[in-house]
Design an enzyme around this catalytic site. Structure first.
Site, PDB file in Angstrom:
ATOM      1  N   CYS A 198     -22.459  94.702  54.253  1.00 31.99           N
ATOM      2  CA  CYS A 198     -23.801  94.773  54.537  1.00 31.99           C
ATOM      3  C   CYS A 198     -24.070  95.206  56.071  1.00 31.99           C
ATOM      4  CB  CYS A 198     -24.608  93.121  54.447  1.00 31.99           C
ATOM      5  SG  CYS A 198     -24.671  92.768  52.832  1.00 31.99           S
ATOM      6  N   CYS A 246     -26.950  96.939  51.318  1.00 30.58           N
ATOM      7  CA  CYS A 246     -27.630  95.619  51.850  1.00 30.58           C
ATOM      8  C   CYS A 246     -27.457  95.307  53.342  1.00 30.58           C
ATOM      9  CB  CYS A 246     -26.671  94.285  51.243  1.00 30.58           C
ATOM     10  SG  CYS A 246     -24.962  94.315  51.709  1.00 30.58           S
TER      11      CYS A 246
END
Ligand code: JS2
Length: 284
Positions: free
Chosen positions: A125, A206
């Site tokens: 992420c 993400c």
């Protein structure tokens, strides 16, 4: 097992009890078989290789299969050894099966699914970097910031970047002669490939994601680009709260692109998708 006893056969007269006529027929038959095989081989040998369909674009990159295999090993054994469990032989075969013996103009995402499964990779992420009309700069950045990933820093992007490929519906051969001009003549297999892998790259993103845009061109954000047509629509708002844009300007270009109408289009699309947008004009 029937009690088969092997009776001693006398060496000198193996098929003595065949009539003269039968011997002649058998002889003729053998000659005919040999002749037929000879003719068939002759015909096949003589036949020119099936002419592959001609297109307007350049052909498949020479040594495409070897390059795919080599890049797969370089990436999984040298650059990212945490992926050394990946089976490059299977990946190479899945890539070839995606386009061989198929009309390059009727390629679909489904053709690439097996390849996508074999090259699945998690990007941490807050480490995803998109780019549009700024490939060189984006890749200079990730060369320095090795923890950041553009699509070309992932296994499948790395394998395919800069390559061209196509097959032919009427032959299992690779077409090294010519291929459809990418995205120009039809929904060709290379165009479909980049749309498909760009979609997956965006779906998997993400955290806060970033994009490098070119502030020194008119439409800094181009709705018809892969970023504007595929990637921003496949970001998952539940996983991606914010997209941060870095708008790079050529030396001496002091224009403020972050307040341009094209950037405003991007802001609008993202806010309609509940993704926050921040923009920074970055003068080199
Ligand atoms: C043909 C190629 C190649 O965010 C980036 C990347 O994730 C990418 O896949 O898509 C975005 C860039 O594409 P975009 O927005 O259309 O910008 P561009 O500068 O017009 O780049 C076109 C390249 C698109 C896909 N692509 N196509 N051959 O080797 C190749 N490599 C990539 N990435």
């Amino acid at each position: 097992m029937s009690n088969h006893r092997f009776s001693p056969v006398s060496e000198d007269e193996p098929c003595c009890n065949l009539s003269q006529k039968a011997k002649i027929c058998l002889g003729t038959f053998c000659v005919l078989v040999v002749l037929t095989i000879a003719v068939m081989v002759g015909v096949l040998w003589g036949l020119p290789a099936p002419k592959l369909k001609e297109w307007d674009g350049k052909g498949t990159t020479p040594n495409f299969p070897e390059i795919v295999l080599g890049r797969c090993y370089t990436y999984t054994k040298v650059l990212r050894p945490e992926l050394s469990h990946k089976d490059c032989r299977k990946i190479g075969k899945a890539f070839m099966d995606a386009f061989l013996s198929k009309d390059p103009c009727s390629s679909t995402e489904r053709d690439y699914q097996p390849l996508l499964e074999l090259t699945n990779q998690t990007v941490p992420c807050n480490k995803t970097l998109f780019w549009s009309k700024s490939s060189e700069l984006a890749h200079q950045y990730t060369t320095v910031q090795q923890e950041m990933f553009t699509l070309e820093n992932t296994l499948l992007g790395y394998i395919a970047d800069g390559l061209n490929w196509c097959g032919d519906a009427d032959s299992s051969e690779i077409n090294y002669g010519s291929c459809p001009k990418m995205g120009k003549q039809c929904n060709d297999t290379v165009f479909v490939f980049w749309n498909t892998v760009s979609q997956r790259f965006a779906e998997n993103a993400c955290g806060v994601v970033q994009v490098v845009l070119n502030g020194s061109i008119s439409n800094t954000f181009n709705k018809n680009s892969t970023f504007g047509r595929v990637e921003i629509y496949n970001l998952r708002p539940e996983k991606v709260p914010t997209l941060q844009a870095w708008v790079m300007h050529d030396i001496g270009d002091r224009s403020v692109a972050c307040s341009s109408s094209s950037i405003n289009d991007l802001k609008l699309i993202l806010s309609n998708r509940n993704i926050k947008f921040t923009c920074h004009d970055n003068y080199r």
